[in-house]
Design a protein around this motif. Structure first.
Motif, mmCIF file in Angstrom:
data_model
loop_
_atom_site.group_PDB
_atom_site.id
_atom_site.type_symbol
_atom_site.label_atom_id
_atom_site.label_comp_id
_atom_site.label_asym_id
_atom_site.label_seq_id
_atom_site.Cartn_x
_atom_site.Cartn_y
_atom_site.Cartn_z
ATOM 1 N N TRP A 112 40.118 -8.580 -22.691
ATOM 2 C CA TRP A 112 40.950 -9.732 -22.575
ATOM 3 C C TRP A 112 40.143 -10.824 -23.201
ATOM 4 C CZ3 TRP A 112 41.919 -14.696 -21.291
ATOM 5 C CH2 TRP A 112 42.812 -15.257 -21.377
ATOM 6 N N VAL A 113 38.967 -10.994 -22.628
ATOM 7 C CA VAL A 113 38.326 -12.411 -23.093
ATOM 8 C C VAL A 113 37.731 -12.226 -24.551
ATOM 9 C CG1 VAL A 113 35.964 -13.332 -22.606
ATOM 10 C CG2 VAL A 113 37.521 -12.645 -20.678
ATOM 11 N N TYR A 114 37.220 -10.911 -24.914
ATOM 12 C CA TYR A 114 36.789 -10.890 -26.255
ATOM 13 C C TYR A 114 38.068 -10.974 -27.224
ATOM 14 C CZ TYR A 114 34.895 -8.588 -30.437
ATOM 15 O OH TYR A 114 34.483 -8.418 -31.520
ATOM 16 N N GLY A 115 39.222 -10.364 -26.988
ATOM 17 C CA GLY A 115 40.332 -10.743 -27.792
ATOM 18 C C GLY A 115 40.768 -12.026 -28.048
ATOM 19 N N PRO A 125 38.290 -19.759 -29.946
ATOM 20 C CA PRO A 125 38.452 -20.518 -31.115
ATOM 21 C C PRO A 125 38.660 -19.591 -32.285
ATOM 22 C CG PRO A 125 35.936 -20.171 -30.608
ATOM 23 C CD PRO A 125 36.739 -19.629 -29.393
ATOM 24 N N GLY A 126 38.477 -18.285 -32.216
ATOM 25 C CA GLY A 126 38.766 -17.194 -33.421
ATOM 26 C C GLY A 126 37.541 -17.027 -34.223
ATOM 27 N N GLY A 127 37.486 -15.754 -34.541
ATOM 28 C CA GLY A 127 36.346 -15.533 -35.433
ATOM 29 C C GLY A 127 36.829 -15.620 -36.817
ATOM 30 N N SER A 166 38.776 -8.867 -38.975
ATOM 31 C CA SER A 166 39.063 -7.651 -39.822
ATOM 32 C C SER A 166 38.376 -6.409 -39.119
ATOM 33 C CB SER A 166 38.921 -7.705 -40.929
ATOM 34 O OG SER A 166 39.046 -6.378 -41.892
ATOM 35 N N GLU A 167 36.818 -6.677 -38.952
ATOM 36 C CA GLU A 167 35.927 -5.700 -38.697
ATOM 37 C C GLU A 167 36.303 -5.535 -37.184
ATOM 38 O OE1 GLU A 167 31.842 -6.843 -39.368
ATOM 39 O OE2 GLU A 167 32.000 -6.600 -41.805
#
Length: 230
Positions: free
Chosen positions: A132-135, A142-144, A150-151
């Motif tokens: 959840w934290v990774y997502g 802040p968003g990658g 995509s990767e």
């Protein structure tokens, strides 16, 4: 990987099985086991919260979160938020559910973490939290970068499904473990309560299976951000 059928029929089955599972676990814990309580002289009432929160929270709400991209005819950003929030609710209910098991054991002078079910439970909730934290960080805030997202998406999906399959399997183990304890204490092996618990476990497995089928099936045409990466 995807199967060449539409996801919508599978998602309807998921909803129906989820409602049935919630009703069955509540009938078991309230009608057969005496109810739910945070504080009680009958410590079994405290334990009863555990299967309710784990099934309704981690399995059912978690499953609905997984299929939200396939079941909701909404814009991408709205579905992303719903996906995130439902998983957060599932995670919180799962944590509380695990806590009630410890609370029941501690107040009943029963050892903790002695079974495979309990070991897997801790591993699953930790992995669920990491997922959840990774997502949240990569896909929400802040968003990658677009390349990172995509990767990451295929691995995010695969890891999430792996954790969810573990959770479904562990829920089935939990039903088996509790029913075995009850039967060793005198519960009729072919009585209505034993049958209800077994059928609830079977339904839990079916629910998980249709969640996976929904993920692997084709998203609605208007969906531009789904699990198609599989």
């Amino acid at each position: 990987m995807a199967i060449g059928v539409k996801a919508t029929p599978f998602t309807f089955i998921v909803h129906a099985l989820g409602i049935a599972g919630a009703v069955m676990v509540l009938v078991w814990t309230i009608h057969f086991r005496g109810g739910l309580a945070w504080e009680a002289s009958n410590k079994s009432l405290i334990f009863n919260i555990h299967p309710v929160l784990m099934l309704i929270g981690l399995i059912i709400i978690g499953g609905e979160a997984i299929i939200s991209y396939k079941s909701l005819p909404l814009k991408k950003e709205v579905k992303k938020l719903i996906h995130l929030v439902l998983h957060a609710i599932a995670l919180v209910l799962g944590i509380i559910g695990i806590y009630t098991a410890f609370k029941y054991h501690n107040e009943s002078s029963i050892a903790n973490l002695y079974s495979l079910h309990s070991w897997l439970g801790i591993v699953i909730i930790v992995l669920y939290g990491i997922q959840w934290v990774y997502g949240f960080v990569i896909f929400f805030f802040p968003g990658g970068s677009s390349a990172v997202r995509s990767e990451s998406l295929p691995w995010h999906v695969l890891f999430g499904l792996f954790v969810y399959i573990l959770a479904v399997g562990n829920a089935a183990i939990g039903f088996l473990e509790k029913l075995t304890f009850l039967e060793n204490s005198g519960l009729a092996k072919y009585g209505s309560e034993a049958l209800l618990v077994n059928f609830t476990a079977v339904l839990t497995i079916l629910y998980g299976a249709f969640v996976i089928l929904s993920v692997l099936a084709l998203a609605p045409p208007e969906d531009d951000y789904s699990y198609s990466a599989l």
